[in-house]
Structures are given as structure tokens and as C-alpha cells.
Design an enzyme around this catalytic site. Structure first.
Site, short mmCIF file in Angstrom:
data_model
loop_
_atom_site.label_atom_id
_atom_site.label_comp_id
_atom_site.label_asym_id
_atom_site.label_seq_id
_atom_site.Cartn_x
_atom_site.Cartn_y
_atom_site.Cartn_z
CE1 TYR A 172 -3.96 -2.88 5.42
CE2 TYR A 172 -3.52 -0.54 5.05
CZ TYR A 172 -3.77 -1.81 4.56
OH TYR A 172 -3.82 -2.01 3.20
CE LYS A 198 -1.52 -4.66 3.36
NZ LYS A 198 -1.83 -5.95 2.76
CB SER A 209 -0.85 -0.04 1.27
OG SER A 209 -1.40 1.21 1.52
P1 NAD Z 1 -11.02 -6.96 1.17
O1 NAD Z 1 -11.21 -6.96 2.64
O2 NAD Z 1 -12.19 -6.65 0.30
O3 NAD Z 1 -10.40 -8.37 0.70
C1 NAD Z 1 -9.58 -9.14 1.51
C2 NAD Z 1 -10.14 -10.55 1.49
O4 NAD Z 1 -9.29 -11.39 2.27
C3 NAD Z 1 -11.54 -10.64 2.09
O5 NAD Z 1 -12.38 -11.32 1.17
C4 NAD Z 1 -11.35 -11.46 3.36
O6 NAD Z 1 -12.48 -12.28 3.63
C5 NAD Z 1 -10.11 -12.25 3.06
N1 NAD Z 1 -9.28 -12.63 4.22
C6 NAD Z 1 -8.84 -11.85 5.24
N2 NAD Z 1 -8.07 -12.58 6.06
C7 NAD Z 1 -8.01 -13.84 5.56
C8 NAD Z 1 -7.36 -15.04 5.95
N3 NAD Z 1 -6.59 -15.11 7.05
N4 NAD Z 1 -7.52 -16.14 5.17
C9 NAD Z 1 -8.30 -16.10 4.05
N5 NAD Z 1 -8.93 -15.00 3.64
C10 NAD Z 1 -8.78 -13.88 4.39
O7 NAD Z 1 -9.81 -5.97 0.85
P2 NAD Z 1 -9.32 -5.37 -0.54
O8 NAD Z 1 -9.67 -3.93 -0.58
O9 NAD Z 1 -9.72 -6.25 -1.64
O10 NAD Z 1 -7.75 -5.45 -0.31
C11 NAD Z 1 -6.97 -6.55 -0.75
C12 NAD Z 1 -5.55 -6.38 -0.27
O11 NAD Z 1 -5.06 -5.14 -0.77
C13 NAD Z 1 -5.40 -6.31 1.24
O12 NAD Z 1 -4.20 -6.96 1.60
C14 NAD Z 1 -5.31 -4.83 1.52
O13 NAD Z 1 -4.60 -4.56 2.69
C15 NAD Z 1 -4.54 -4.35 0.29
N6 NAD Z 1 -4.78 -2.94 -0.01
C16 NAD Z 1 -6.07 -2.46 -0.16
C17 NAD Z 1 -6.27 -1.12 -0.42
C18 NAD Z 1 -7.68 -0.57 -0.55
O14 NAD Z 1 -7.84 0.66 -0.50
N7 NAD Z 1 -8.70 -1.37 -0.75
C19 NAD Z 1 -5.19 -0.24 -0.55
C20 NAD Z 1 -3.89 -0.75 -0.41
C21 NAD Z 1 -3.70 -2.11 -0.14
#
Ligand code: NAD
Ligand code: UDP
Length: 337
Positions: A151, A155, A126
Site C-alpha cells: 500500500y 503511494k 500518505s
Molecule cells: P475509503 O476506502 O473510505 O475511500 C476510497 C473510495 O474509493 C471508496 O469509496 C472506494 O469505493 C473507492 N474506490 C476504490 N477503488 C476505486 C476505483 N478503482 N474506482 C472508483 N472508486 C474506487 O478511503 P479513505 O480513507 O477515504 O482514503 C481516501 C484516499 O486517501 C485513499 O487513496 C487512501 O489511500 C488515502 N489515505 C487515507 C488515509 C486514512 O487513514 N484514511 C491515510 C492516508 C492516505
């Protein structure tokens, strides 16, 4: 033969859009998701959009024995690791939960990948790892650190862990993608971002105001040193972001080493610019009030995305109008869901 990609967190917001683009590019897709922040119906929607099937396991990535079983059953060529918790505010209240889930899942995954000699990994990092650096646009070679919440720190730690893993074994190919602010949804309106409860992020909040689920938006501060005083971010359409993964994967499959890419458009928009774009494009009013700054927020964050464009041949194609239209379309389709 088509390559098989394991997508952890594949039913979540970014993961589901990436599964669609992987299937459209003829990869076989296996998803692991424990549904902690998603629903099993997302699988059906991915399949409806693409007309293709995925294999789904409702398993936690922290469960080493179950992850081993999955690797035993299929030959996996590469892994995209989205699974993790992502709510900044909650991470301040529950740091152990965030460090445990985000870091343990990565350690378990890498250990099992090692055992099965699958050494190609894409990791979701991120822009938050740039901390409170004010020298925008952020470039991948900037010093990282100074994260302001658990958080973001999780990362940062994982980036260090993955670098150490490569140093210990040069057979690994690891791509770290630093996302800026993904918004928007697939144009079908079937998949998108649907957080439980009151959203923390701007676009879900605006969208819930638009569909009448929330009364008004609070804008966190209008006294920043920006175009109109409100915070500036690099918003990127989630489908462009998903395509960035497909490009990164295609390069990774033939390469070793650690590569880091910013995935952003390179252009920043203020909160007020986003609100006004939403109002104009969707022809709906968004009541808002200005409140004090949110602690931990930086004034401005946007990417220098030259490296991804040059090395991955990736270019975002959607503009801000597409982003606000597709976000609203998804929320209208999934109201009170
Ligand atoms: P999200 O919460 O929609 O998706 C994450 C998925 O992982 C969910 O479906 C959840 O059920 C699953 N999950 C969580 N812990 C788990 C585990 N231990 N085992 C199996 N499944 C598990 O989030 P997103 O927005 O799709 O983000 C995806 C990734 O990108 C994350 O790592 C997040 O930190 C990173 N990210 C997101 C953003 C954003 O703004 N959305 C920005 C930067 C980084
Ligand atoms: N923001 C806001 N009101 C909200 C949510 C967010 O004014 O209800 C602002 C926030 O201060 C930041 C921008 O919108 O300037 C993007 O915030 P978001 O939480 O979506 O992303 P991040 O802080 O992770 O960049």
C-alpha cells in the site's frame, strides 16, 4: 462561473467529507466511485448535509472509456483523486490487486485528463511514504522511501509518476497531500468511516468496542520509546483534512508545478492517550489489553505542518476531544450498518 471538480472515491471516508466542504464553498461536484468500499447512500447524506446536489457515476477509475465519457459530458476544472485501496494488511496479502487498482487508476485518470486538457490534480498520498524514518516531525523535503508494505509503496510510486508527468509537461499543476491519521466524522453523524468487518485502524476499533460490537481493544506494544510506551501518531479531524483540500484546490487553480504538503496537526498522541481521551469525553469504558507490537508499525509519526499553514493558509481547528466525540457519535448513529 463556479468551477467543477471531479472527485474520485468521493463516497469514501475522506472523499465524502471533502465533497461537503467543496459544496459549502460553491464548487460543482462530480463523483466517481465504484462502491468497492462505500455505499450509494453516502451520496444522499452529502446532499442532506449541504442541501446541494452532486453528479454521481458508479464507475471504476481504471475504466478508461467510461472516464472519457465523463470528461466528454462535463467541463472539469480539476480532479481530486481519492480512489484507491487502503488496507495495509490486505495489501501485503494481495500486492497485485493494490498495485493494479492504485496505480492503474492514476495512470488512466492522468491520461484522460491530458486528452481533455484538464491538468490540475490533487492526489491523496500518505505519511507512510516517510517509511521508517525516525526523525520526527516529518518535513516534506525529507527523503521518502523505505515503505514497509505494498500500500505504502503504491503511494510512493504514484508520487514518482506524478513528478515525472510534470517534468514531461510543465502545464500540469499537481498537489500531493500526505495525510497523517484522519479520525472523527462530520458532526451531523451522517457521514464517517465505516470499514467492513474487523477494523485495522485504531479509532474504528475503539468505536466498535464502545458500541459493543467488539469486546476489547488490543494495544499493539507498550515498549516503544514514547511517553507511555505505546505508538504515537498525528491524529487529524477529517473535517480539517477536508478543508485542507479546499485550500489546496484554491491555490492549485492558479498555479502550475508539483507541490507537496503534509496534512497533520503537528502534535502526536499515544494510543493510551487516545483511549483515555475517548473514555473521558464519551464517558464510556473501553476495555483493552496490551499485546505484542504489530509488524511494520513505526514508534512515532507526526507532521511538521508549517508548509501547509504558511502556503495554503490552512490551520486545523479541531482538538482531540472533538475527534473522539465525533467518531463515537458517528458509530452510535450507524451501529451495525
Ligand atoms: P475509503 O476506502 O473510505 O475511500 C476510497 C473510495 O474509493 C471508496 O469509496 C472506494 O469505493 C473507492 N474506490 C476504490 N477503488 C476505486 C476505483 N478503482 N474506482 C472508483 N472508486 C474506487 O478511503 P479513505 O480513507 O477515504 O482514503 C481516501 C484516499 O486517501 C485513499 O487513496 C487512501 O489511500 C488515502 N489515505 C487515507 C488515509 C486514512 O487513514 N484514511 C491515510 C492516508 C492516505
Ligand atoms: N493500534 C493499536 N490497536 C489497534 C489498531 C491500532 O494499538 O487495534 C495502534 C497502532 O499500533 C498505531 C496506532 O494505533 O500505533 C495507529 O494505528 P492505525 O492503524 O490507526 O494507523 P497507522 O498505523 O496507519 O498510523
Amino acid at each position: 462561473m463556479n468551477k467543477t471538480i471531479l472527485v474520485t472515491g468521493g463516497l469514501g471516508y475522506i472523499g465524502s467529507h471533502t465533497c461537503v466542504e467543496l459544496l459549502n464553498n460553491n464548487y460543482n461536484v462530480i463523483v466517481i466511485d465504484n462502491l468497492s468500499n462505500s455505499k450509494e447512500s453516502v451520496k444522499d447524506n452529502i446532499e442532506a448535509i449541504t442541501g446541494k446536489k452532486i453528479i454521481f457515476y458508479n464507475v471504476s477509475v481504471c475504466d478508461m472509456e467510461k472516464i472519457r465519457d465523463i470528461f466528454r459530458k462535463s467541463k472539469i476544472d480539476a480532479v481530486i483523486h481519492f480512489a484507491g485501496y487502503k488496507a495495509v494488511g490486505e495489501s501485503v496479502m494481495k500486492p497485485l490487486l493494490y498495485y493494479q487498482n492504485n496505480i492503474d487508476s492514476t495512470l488512466v485518470l492522468c491520461q484522460v485528463m491530458n486528452e481533455f486538457n484538464c491538468k490540475k490534480l490533487i492526489f491523496s498520498s500518505s505519511a507512510t511514504v516517510y517509511g521508517n524514518n525516525t526523525n520526527v516531525p516529518f518535513r516534506e523535503d525529507y527523503k521518502v522511501g523505505g515503505t514497509t508494505n505494498p500500500y505504502g509503496t503504491s503511494k510512493l510510486f504514484i508520487e514518482h509518476i506524478l513528478n515525472d508527468l510534470y517534468i514531461s509537461d510543465n502545464e500540469w499543476g499537481i498537489t500531493i497531500l500526505r495525510y497523517f491519521n484522519p479520525i472523527g466524522a462530520h458532526k451531523s453523524g451522517l457521514i464517517g468511516e465505516n470499514p467492513n468487518g474487523i477494523p485495522n485502524n485504531l479509532m474504528p476499533y475503539i468505536s466498535k468496542v464502545a458500541v459493543g460490537e467488539l469486546k476489547e481493544l488490543s494495544i499493539f506494544g507498550n515498549d516503544y520509546d514514547t511517553v507511555d510506551g505505546t505508538g504515537v501518531r498525528d491524529y487529524i479531524h477529517v473535517v480539517d483534512l477536508a478543508n485542507g483540500h479546499v485550500k489546496a484546490l484554491s491555490k492549485l487553480l492558479d498555479n502550475k508545478g508539483v507541490s507537496i504538503y503534509n496534512l497533520g496537526t503537528g502534535k502526536g498522541y499515544s494510543v493510551l492517550e487516545i483511549v483515555n481521551a475517548f473514555i473521558k469525553e464519551n464517558k464510556i469504558n473501553i476495555p483493552y489489553k496490551i499485546v505484542s507490537r504489530r509488524s511494520g508499525d513505526v514508534a512515532v509519526s507526526y507532521a511538521d505542518s508549517t508548509k501547509a499553514k504558511k502556503e495554503l493558509g490552512w490551520m486545523p481547528i479541531y482538538g482531540i476531544e472533538d475527534m473522539v466525540r465525533d467518531s463515537y457519535n458517528f458509530y452510535r448513529n450507524n451501529k451495525n450498518d
